[in-house]
Write a protein that holds these residues in place. Sequence first.
Motif, short mmCIF file in Angstrom:
data_model
loop_
_atom_site.label_atom_id
_atom_site.label_comp_id
_atom_site.label_asym_id
_atom_site.label_seq_id
_atom_site.Cartn_x
_atom_site.Cartn_y
_atom_site.Cartn_z
N VAL A 106 0.84 -1.21 0.00
CA VAL A 106 0.00 0.00 0.00
C VAL A 106 0.87 1.26 0.00
N ILE A 107 1.88 1.28 0.84
CA ILE A 107 2.74 2.45 0.93
C ILE A 107 3.51 2.66 -0.38
N SER A 108 4.06 1.58 -0.93
CA SER A 108 4.84 1.73 -2.16
C SER A 108 3.96 2.14 -3.33
N SER A 109 2.77 1.57 -3.44
CA SER A 109 1.90 1.98 -4.54
C SER A 109 1.41 3.42 -4.34
N SER A 110 1.16 3.80 -3.11
CA SER A 110 0.77 5.18 -2.84
C SER A 110 1.88 6.16 -3.21
N MET A 111 3.10 5.83 -2.85
CA MET A 111 4.23 6.71 -3.20
C MET A 111 4.45 6.75 -4.71
N TYR A 112 4.22 5.63 -5.39
CA TYR A 112 4.38 5.61 -6.84
C TYR A 112 3.35 6.55 -7.50
N PHE A 113 2.08 6.39 -7.14
CA PHE A 113 1.05 7.21 -7.76
C PHE A 113 1.16 8.67 -7.34
N LEU A 114 1.59 8.90 -6.11
CA LEU A 114 1.85 10.27 -5.67
C LEU A 114 2.97 10.89 -6.50
N GLY A 115 4.03 10.13 -6.73
CA GLY A 115 5.13 10.61 -7.55
C GLY A 115 4.69 10.89 -8.98
N ALA A 116 3.82 10.04 -9.53
CA ALA A 116 3.32 10.26 -10.89
C ALA A 116 2.53 11.55 -10.97
N ARG A 117 1.69 11.80 -9.99
CA ARG A 117 0.90 13.05 -10.00
C ARG A 117 1.80 14.26 -9.80
N ILE A 118 2.76 14.16 -8.91
CA ILE A 118 3.69 15.27 -8.68
C ILE A 118 4.49 15.55 -9.95
N PHE A 119 4.89 14.50 -10.68
CA PHE A 119 5.64 14.69 -11.91
C PHE A 119 4.79 15.40 -12.96
N GLU A 120 3.50 15.07 -13.04
CA GLU A 120 2.60 15.78 -13.95
C GLU A 120 2.54 17.26 -13.60
N LEU A 121 2.45 17.56 -12.32
CA LEU A 121 2.42 18.96 -11.89
C LEU A 121 3.74 19.67 -12.21
N ALA A 122 4.85 18.94 -12.09
CA ALA A 122 6.14 19.53 -12.42
C ALA A 122 6.23 19.85 -13.90
N GLU A 123 5.77 18.94 -14.74
CA GLU A 123 5.78 19.19 -16.18
C GLU A 123 4.92 20.39 -16.53
N ARG A 124 3.76 20.48 -15.90
CA ARG A 124 2.88 21.63 -16.15
C ARG A 124 3.54 22.92 -15.70
N SER A 125 4.21 22.86 -14.57
CA SER A 125 4.91 24.04 -14.06
C SER A 125 6.02 24.48 -15.00
N LEU A 126 6.75 23.53 -15.55
CA LEU A 126 7.82 23.87 -16.49
C LEU A 126 7.26 24.40 -17.81
N ARG A 127 6.16 23.81 -18.29
CA ARG A 127 5.53 24.30 -19.52
C ARG A 127 5.06 25.74 -19.37
N ARG A 128 4.52 26.05 -18.21
CA ARG A 128 3.99 27.39 -17.98
C ARG A 128 5.06 28.39 -17.57
N GLY A 129 6.25 27.90 -17.30
CA GLY A 129 7.34 28.81 -16.93
C GLY A 129 7.22 29.38 -15.52
N VAL A 130 6.67 28.59 -14.60
CA VAL A 130 6.51 29.05 -13.23
C VAL A 130 7.88 29.17 -12.57
N VAL A 131 8.13 30.33 -11.97
CA VAL A 131 9.40 30.58 -11.28
C VAL A 131 9.12 31.02 -9.86
N THR A 132 10.15 30.95 -9.02
CA THR A 132 9.99 31.38 -7.64
C THR A 132 9.84 32.90 -7.59
N GLU A 133 9.32 33.37 -6.48
CA GLU A 133 8.91 34.77 -6.37
C GLU A 133 10.08 35.76 -6.42
N TYR A 134 11.13 35.51 -5.65
CA TYR A 134 12.22 36.49 -5.54
C TYR A 134 13.40 36.19 -6.45
N LEU A 135 13.81 34.95 -6.51
CA LEU A 135 15.01 34.61 -7.25
C LEU A 135 14.74 34.21 -8.69
#
Length: 171
Positions: A106-135
Amino acid sequence: MSLSAWVSAHYDEIGPVKWLAFALELVAAVVLFSLMAITCVDVAGRYLFSNSLDGATELTRIGLAIMIFAELPVVTWRGGHIVVDLLDRVLGSKIVKALGLLAALVISSSMYFLGARIFELAERSLRRGVVTEYLGLPAGYVVEYIAIMSWFTALGMITYGIYRILTNPVK
């Protein structure tokens, strides 16, 4: 003492996992030291020169993410999580082992699917050019790192769970 001898003396893991654990803990240690230095410079600048370090908060957030997710696979593989064993004496050892394997799955499958969703969000963030506020650092790379380390944690949990089930004798 050579580095190889030191790592062999201080790490119980076997083979390449030993070096992976060493590398991840080295990353966490370097980041922790950097966070300490950033905080010292920020506080000294704030009180001595009335000027804080620009982006210290962002660097601290990024550093904490890097440090925590560098250690997560190592802690998972070593079984360093908090375990509540209230029912272990009541249930038989075979049932406890089965529940341990189920928890690992359960823990390993949860971490896998959580990682997959986080990776999707990362790709979207990179496509949109999201940057940190100050730096102005691209935020997606840190999020991708979190996703990849979540997958390493899933791999560590499933291999540790199977290893634990196979190596601990039934009492």
